[in-house]
Design a protein around this motif. Structure first.
Motif, PDB file in Angstrom:
ATOM      1  N   SER A   1      -8.401   6.246  -3.036  1.00 27.27           N
ATOM      2  CA  SER A   1      -9.833   6.582  -3.085  1.00 27.27           C
ATOM      3  C   SER A   1     -10.072   8.035  -2.689  1.00 27.27           C
TER       4      SER A   1
ATOM      5  N   SER B   1       0.836  -1.196   0.000  1.00 29.47           N
ATOM      6  CA  SER B   1       0.000   0.000   0.000  1.00 29.47           C
ATOM      7  C   SER B   1       0.874   1.251   0.000  1.00 29.47           C
ATOM      8  N   PHE B   2       0.415   2.295  -0.672  1.00 34.15           N
ATOM      9  CA  PHE B   2       1.154   3.564  -0.661  1.00 34.15           C
ATOM     10  C   PHE B   2       0.167   4.716  -0.782  1.00 34.15           C
ATOM     11  N   LEU B   3       0.667   5.913  -0.543  1.00 34.72           N
ATOM     12  CA  LEU B   3      -0.176   7.104  -0.574  1.00 34.72           C
ATOM     13  C   LEU B   3       0.079   7.918  -1.834  1.00 34.72           C
TER      14      LEU B   3
ATOM     15  N   THR C   1     -10.572  -3.004  -2.706  1.00 37.14           N
ATOM     16  CA  THR C   1     -10.509  -4.460  -2.599  1.00 37.14           C
ATOM     17  C   THR C   1     -10.582  -5.075  -3.995  1.00 37.14           C
TER      18      THR C   1
ATOM     19  N   THR D   1      -5.126   8.637   0.317  1.00 43.64           N
ATOM     20  CA  THR D   1      -5.199   7.289  -0.247  1.00 43.64           C
ATOM     21  C   THR D   1      -5.682   7.416  -1.692  1.00 43.64           C
TER      22      THR D   1
ATOM     23  N   THR E   1      -4.423   0.935  -4.315  1.00 44.58           N
ATOM     24  CA  THR E   1      -4.161  -0.106  -3.318  1.00 44.58           C
ATOM     25  C   THR E   1      -5.187  -0.171  -2.190  1.00 44.58           C
ATOM     26  N   ASP E   2      -6.063   0.826  -2.061  1.00 42.21           N
ATOM     27  CA  ASP E   2      -7.053   0.719  -0.985  1.00 42.21           C
ATOM     28  C   ASP E   2      -8.412   0.229  -1.502  1.00 42.21           C
TER      29      ASP E   2
ATOM     30  N   SER F   1      -4.950  -2.565  -9.967  1.00 41.34           N
ATOM     31  CA  SER F   1      -4.863  -3.061  -8.588  1.00 41.34           C
ATOM     32  C   SER F   1      -3.543  -2.679  -7.941  1.00 41.34           C
ATOM     33  N   ARG F   2      -2.528  -2.484  -8.727  1.00 44.36           N
ATOM     34  CA  ARG F   2      -1.220  -2.094  -8.180  1.00 44.36           C
ATOM     35  C   ARG F   2      -1.150  -0.595  -7.886  1.00 44.36           C
TER      36      ARG F   2
END
Length: 495
Positions: free
Chosen positions: A18, A2-4, A68, A16, A65-66, A61-62
């Motif tokens: 989203s 996960s990253f920002l 599902t 994030t 990351t937040d 998806s990569r």
């Protein structure tokens, strides 16, 4: 992993994926960029066996990351379905010594469909994830194609409204009719008495107005963007570059790992930036060939290192590229400045106040993967005719800019690396310019008569997107000055 995402103008502002999609634009006019771009840790051979939707999941998806797996796959399935007129979504065809990536098979026959078909799904999913109870107001400036694609994507989507501004005399008649006939009950369209840069500046001004933000919040609204300043637009555009490369592998044209060149005609820089981001994931690109029209601010930048919008604005036959302020270039500037938000902010302040900025020699060295050139309107017409005469293939006026610049690049360098050229619009959107280029004696009558003529010339059926607006009633007739944009948005929202 996960990253920002981080603002290009404030290192301390993070979000994030989203949250970045919901906000659209960062504070102080900054753009959200990923803290890192993860490797595409799946083999190109495996990707070559996947369809468009499956490749889309692997890439997105990569980056998101937040989300599902279930959320993202649902967004992808909703976006890339029967609204595209080919099962392949983005077919690759060989013409004029290059691989033409056709990105215009969506609902509004322009490449913006590739990202704007999924953005409403991403945005409404993001709103639920973040427990947002405000109605999302999509605020968008368009040079022709984003407008209709965004309207089509967000029309009647619960919890959203959309307002689109376009230069009243700066789009093709077909582009304009596509927008003003939009029936969605939550949609609003206005032509402005100015150019695209005026519309874009007006939209950005509303985004950065803190008092307006507070007022909207009190009334239950929140602005977001459907332009490629929104990372939710940019990441889906990365997909089709990975996908097209894997189609060449599947066809045996290149081997996995072989370098390609990517040719993109651009005004706002988002489409070519998506290709660059895809390369940072691992797509092996030798050269990014950036094609401009007569508004050659990007060509001058790559040639001199100075970005200068202080020049005449030229209305051309490729109106979607008639832009002097290339918003997405900021993301590249941020990166070649070593991800230095302070340095980037200084340069953007200079652009806002003086209309120009100049990068350092050190930053210039980081642009070695890029080549810039431009094509005049005469060259565009000549290219359309040349490619048609070669094998009956019809280019639109924008793709013709890319093809001409590709020819110039090969002539200058002798580089025969396989090239993918992004083809961003159906020629039917610019029927008059295309028919005039192929045979000026046929270019009589109104634009819809020329659409019929183009069908005979091209032997390609008139797209449903054109047929459905032929006799459609005008639903939006607002024209305003750029200074009135905020007031017409408030009127649309009933506040």
């Amino acid at each position: 992993m996960s990253f920002l995402y981080r603002s290009t103008r404030n290192a301390d502002e993070t979000a994030t994926a989203s949250e970045a999609i919901l906000k659209g634009l960062a504070e102080n006019g900054g753009l959200f960029v990923p803290d890192e771009i993860p490797a595409l840790d799946i083999s190109f051979e495996d990707l070559a066996e996947m369809n468009y939707q499956e490749v889309a999941y692997e890439v997105m998806s990569r980056m998101f990351t937040d989300f599902t797996e279930e959320e993202l796959k649902k967004c992808i399935e909703g976006a890339y379905d029967s609204k595209f007129d080919t099962e392949l979504i983005a077919p690759v065809k060989y013409h004029h010594g290059a691989y033409i990536l056709e990105l215009f098979h969506g609902k509004t026959i322009a490449f913006k469909d590739m990202a704007l078909s999924i953005l409403p799904y991403l945005m409404t999913t993001a709103a639920k994830k973040n427990n947002m109870d405000k109605e999302i107001v999509i605020l968008t400036a368009t040079s022709g194609d984003t407008g209709k694609a965004a309207l089509a994507g967000f029309a009647d989507v619960p919890g959203t409204r959309i307002a689109v501004f376009y230069p009243k005399n700066g789009v093709s008649p077909i582009q304009e009719k596509q927008m003003v006939t939009e029936k969605g009950s939550n949609t609003f369209v206005a032509g402005i008495t100015g150019n695209f840069d005026d519309a874009q500046t007006g939209v950005k001004k509303m985004f950065s107005d803190k008092e307006l933000e507070k007022y909207l919040d009190e009334k239950g609204f929140r602005f977001s963007s459907a332009n490629s300043i929104n990372i939710g637009r940019l990441v889906p555009q990365m997909v089709y570059y990975v996908y097209s490369y894997t189609r060449l592998i599947k066809a045996g044209t290149v081997k996995a790992g072989d370098e390609i060149n990517i040719v993109v005609h651009t005004g706002n820089f988002g489409n070519i930036l998506a290709a660059y981001y895809a390369s940072l994931m691992g797509l092996p690109v030798k050269k990014f060939i950036c094609a401009s029209n007569d508004n050659k601010v990007l060509y001058d930048f790559f040639t001199t290192g100075k970005y200068d919008r202080n020049r005449d604005f030229i209305l051309t036959s490729s109106p979607s590229m008639d832009i002097l302020i290339s918003s997405n270039l900021e993301r590249l500037i941020y990166r070649i400045a070593g991800n230095d938000a302070e340095k980037n902010s200084e340069l953007m302040k200079s652009l806002a106040e003086n209309g120009s900025y100049e990068i350092t020699d050190e930053m210039k060295k980081n642009l070695f993967h890029f080549y810039g050139n431009f094509a005049t309107m005469d060259e565009v017409s000549e290219t359309i005719k040349k490619v048609y005469d070669e094998d009956g293939y019809v280019l639109d006026t924008h793709t013709a800019v890319a093809v001409k610049v590709f020819d110039k690049y090969k002539e200058e360098t002798g580089d025969n690396t396989p090239a993918i050229i992004a083809s961003t619009a159906s020629p039917y959107k610019f029927a008059r310019s295309v028919v005039e280029a192929i045979d000026s004696s046929l270019a009589a009558g109104d634009d819809f008569q020329l659409v019929d003529e183009l069908e005979k010339i091209s032997a390609v059926r008139i797209p449903a997107a054109v047929e459905e607006i032929r006799n459609a009633p005008v639903m939006h007739d607002t024209v305003c000055d750029k200074e009135e944009m905020e007031s017409v948005v408030k009127k649309f929202l009933g506040i």
